[in-house]
Design a protein around this motif. Structure first.
Motif, PDB file in Angstrom:
ATOM      1  N   ARG A  20     -47.189  38.057 -41.136  1.00  0.00           N
ATOM      2  CA  ARG A  20     -46.384  39.262 -41.047  1.00  0.00           C
ATOM      3  C   ARG A  20     -47.276  40.497 -40.957  1.00  0.00           C
ATOM      4  O   ARG A  20     -48.372  40.511 -41.482  1.00  0.00           O
ATOM      5  CB  ARG A  20     -45.472  39.376 -42.259  1.00  0.00           C
ATOM      6  N   GLU A  89     -39.026  39.270 -41.581  1.00  0.00           N
ATOM      7  CA  GLU A  89     -39.844  38.057 -41.525  1.00  0.00           C
ATOM      8  C   GLU A  89     -41.114  38.203 -40.702  1.00  0.00           C
ATOM      9  O   GLU A  89     -42.145  37.650 -41.056  1.00  0.00           O
ATOM     10  CB  GLU A  89     -39.013  36.885 -40.996  1.00  0.00           C
ATOM     11  N   ARG A  90     -41.051  38.917 -39.580  1.00  0.00           N
ATOM     12  CA  ARG A  90     -42.243  39.074 -38.740  1.00  0.00           C
ATOM     13  C   ARG A  90     -43.039  40.324 -39.085  1.00  0.00           C
ATOM     14  O   ARG A  90     -44.096  40.561 -38.529  1.00  0.00           O
ATOM     15  CB  ARG A  90     -41.849  39.136 -37.257  1.00  0.00           C
TER      16      ARG A  90
END
Length: 181
Positions: A20, A89-90
């Protein structure tokens, strides 16, 4: 600043392998955080949020009345921002003044390794940009308090400083390039 590299499938990640990437675009009101942050998010393929949208109505009312926020006013707001970043999430990019080290540390409590892009410029340029904005709750009268509060990132913070004298797209492109090194 810690060295970064582009992941084969998209956004920049740490060479150490973190999946991330979280970036804070910071600076005083009127320096272009929202504009440049959105452009940077697009360039890196990450979600973007403007911290102004996270303020509770009481904070907006205070600032609209020309009353600077206290740290106590800011803690719940910063926690909402940190929670948003942590939930992405990323990774994600947030435009937030984060003028004090303690504010950036509060966000790092949610997302360790937060990269910082500090936008800076001449007070006259920022004042002109603030004067040209329509419908923003932050009055130009609070600019002096913003500069007085500003604690530039320390050498121990993963940060890069960019001058806003260039066009916003050029500043965003430079930030994207430097974050992907």
């Amino acid at each position: 600043m810690q060295r970064l590299q582009a992941a084969p499938d998209g956004p920049a990640t740490r060479k150490m392998g973190a999946a991330r990437r979280h970036v804070l675009v910071m600076g005083v009101s009127g320096c272009g955080k929202s504009t440049i942050g959105a452009m940077l998010a697009e360039a890196l393929g990450l979600p973007f949020a403007d911290a102004d949208a996270f303020h509770p109505p009481e904070n907006v009312e205070r600032m609209s009345a020309g009353i600077p926020l206290t740290d106590a006013d800011r803690w719940p707001w910063l926690d909402a921002l940190g929670a948003w970043l942590a939930a992405e999430e990323r990774g994600g990019i947030i435009a937030c003044s984060a003028l004090k080290r303690s504010y950036r540390d509060r966000l790092r409590g949610w997302v360790p390794g937060l990269a910082v892009v500090r936008l800076s410029g001449a007070p006259a340029l920022i004042a002109a940009r603030q004067g040209a904005r329509a419908g923003h709750f932050m009055p130009p009268s609070l600019m002096a308090s913003q500069f007085a509060t500003l604690e530039p990132p320390g050498t121990d913070e993963e940060a890069l400083a960019l001058d806003i004298a260039a066009a916003p797209d050029a500043v965003a492109a430079e930030a994207a390039r430097r974050l992907q090194v």
